[in-house]
Design an enzyme around this catalytic site. Structure first.
Site, PDB file in Angstrom:
ATOM      1  N   HIS A 261      15.513  48.763  20.375  1.00  0.00           N
ATOM      2  CA  HIS A 261      16.130  49.197  21.620  1.00  0.00           C
ATOM      3  C   HIS A 261      16.496  47.992  22.461  1.00  0.00           C
ATOM      4  CE1 HIS A 261      16.783  51.449  25.337  1.00  0.00           C
ATOM      5  NE2 HIS A 261      16.894  52.509  24.556  1.00  0.00           N
ATOM      6  N   ASP A 317      15.450  58.408  19.077  1.00  0.00           N
ATOM      7  CA  ASP A 317      16.145  59.102  17.994  1.00  0.00           C
ATOM      8  C   ASP A 317      15.292  59.302  16.738  1.00  0.00           C
ATOM      9  OD1 ASP A 317      18.647  59.469  19.289  1.00  0.00           O
ATOM     10  OD2 ASP A 317      18.949  57.319  19.134  1.00  0.00           O
TER      11      ASP A 317
END
Ligand code: COA
Length: 386
Positions: A261, A317
């Site tokens: 991320h 996700d």
């Protein structure tokens, strides 16, 4: 004179917001001051929509009014449904959403009004209509008739009802509600920034949302949930994880989808909540195979120096792919389901941008040649295209 470029705008602060605080170093996320863990445990998606749009939690009557308003305005115009039916069954569902949301603007009663108040009314309609579109596309592409939304249901229940045509199962609706709550908002991510850029030109909310859908589609952003599930399916069995990790990740340097991320350098707090729900849901179905693959791969990565040094952890996700697959949703619909939720955050940022607008227009360093001599087309040498 060139200035130092910031590739990917990493760390650049572009404004102020009251929507959410993403604390990437500590791995914490809150919406309007409320911790994401509490919201996932207690809030309905509609409650989160109210919180993001009004910067406070709703009272009981306000919550029911918003739920009713979203569900009551979720129907799709008959002409639009006709258009959607004509789309090829194999179309990318995100492209279907891009096209259909653009077309919804033709039918909106406030189409000509770009005020903040009209944009708020359009956001209510878009929130319900996007859910109906997702469900309608799942049925339409299988040759089934779409089902109209039910004004008594919550958004999570309505989606499942419109997909399956039966009263929604409580476990699946609760799991979907948690997913919608967790994905509703996330600071200045790529699609939200896109929505703000479009809004800043004084364009309308439908255009901003279409552009945001386009940004979310990419596998580096919202497309990662579908890509993660495809990867788990490629692995196919928990006993293959170690070999797959060694061949594909360590040898071929393939990226693990759903890991890493830009902001989180600790575990994404949404991933922890989703992991618990995905585990419980998988156990309740008696089939933990997909969860086991995901967890084994996570543990393999977290034990590897490459991932430790770069502080790469599962993001939102990773386990949401398992959760959505376990409630039996089509893998290519995972990213459209992200849209169903993130419309809440996009709209909140669009309202903020409209309240305090300034055109967003950064600069770029030119690195090409200068002062070239003009050559008439007939005199230009044949050059290979690089
Ligand atoms: N698997 C393996 N390695 C990864 C990785 C992953 N999922 N994500 C990042 N890395 C590595 C990169 O190869 C790079 O290594 P290097 O230092 O040797 O060059 C380093 O970590 C930094 O990656 P970078 O692409 O510069 O980070 P970023 O902040 O620009 O990108 C993402 C962030 C999310 C795009 C990236 O982590 C990624 O592609 N993840 C997979 C897709 C995904 O899950 N997206 C959803 C995000 S919510």
């Amino acid at each position: 004179m060139s200035e130092q470029a910031n590739r990917g705008l990493e760390g650049v602060v572009v404004g102020e917001t009251r929507t959410s605080l993403v604390d990437g170093a500590a791995g914490k996320l809150s919406y309007g001051g409320y911790r994401i863990e509490d919201l996932a445990a207690h809030a309905s998606f509609e409650e989160v929509v109210f919180l993001l749009w009004h910067n406070r939690l709703p009272g009981a009557a306000e919550l029911e009014a918003l739920r009713h308003d979203i569900a009551g305005n979720a129907s799709l115009p008959a002409d639009l449904l006709k258009q959607v039916r004509a789309f090829p069954a194999e179309a990318d569902p995100m492209a279907v959403l891009e096209s259909a949301v653009a077309a919804l603007s033709f039918h909106d009663v406030d189409a000509a009004d770009n005020s903040l108040e009209a944009s708020r009314r359009k956001a209510v309609r878009l929130t319900g209509q996007i859910t109906t579109l997702c469900a309608a596309w799942i049925r339409t592409r299988q040759g089934e008739d779409p089902i109209a939304p039910h004004s008594d249901l919550s958004l999570a229940q309505n989606f499942l009802y419109m997909v399956r045509g039966v009263e929604p199962d409580e476990t699946a609706s609760a799991a979907l509600n948690v997913y919608l709550v967790l994905l509703a908002e996330h600071g200045m991510n790529a699609s939200t920034f896109t929505a703000r850029v479009v809004t800043a030109t004084e364009s309308d909310i439908h255009s901003a949302v279409v552009a945001a859908i386009g940004a979310l589609k990419g596998p580096a952003h919202g497309g990662a949930n579908t890509a993660a599930m495809n990867m788990f399916m490629e692995i196919g069995d928990p006993c293959r994880v170690a070999d797959w990790f060694s061949d594909e990740v360590l040898d071929k340097r393939r990226r693990i989808m759903g890991i890493g991320h830009r902001v989180y350098k600790a575990l994404d707090p949404r991933a922890s909540v989703l992991k618990q729900h995905a585990r419980a849901l998988a156990a309740s179905t008696g089939n933990s195979k997909w969860f086991d693959i995901a967890e084994k791969l996570e543990l393999a990565a977290r034990a590897e120096d490459f991932f430790i040094q770069r502080r790469l952890f599962p993001n939102v996700d990773y386990y949401s792919a398992i959760l959505l697959y376990t409630i039996d949703l089509d893998v290519d619909m995972f990213t459209p389901l992200f849209v169903m939720s993130r419309i809440a955050g996009w709209s909140a940022h669009i309202f903020e941008q409209k309240r305090n607008n300034r055109l967003i227009r950064p600069k770029v360093n030119y690195i090409g040649p200068l002062d070239l001599e003009w050559e008439p087309v007939a005199e230009r040498p044949v050059r290979s295209t690089g």
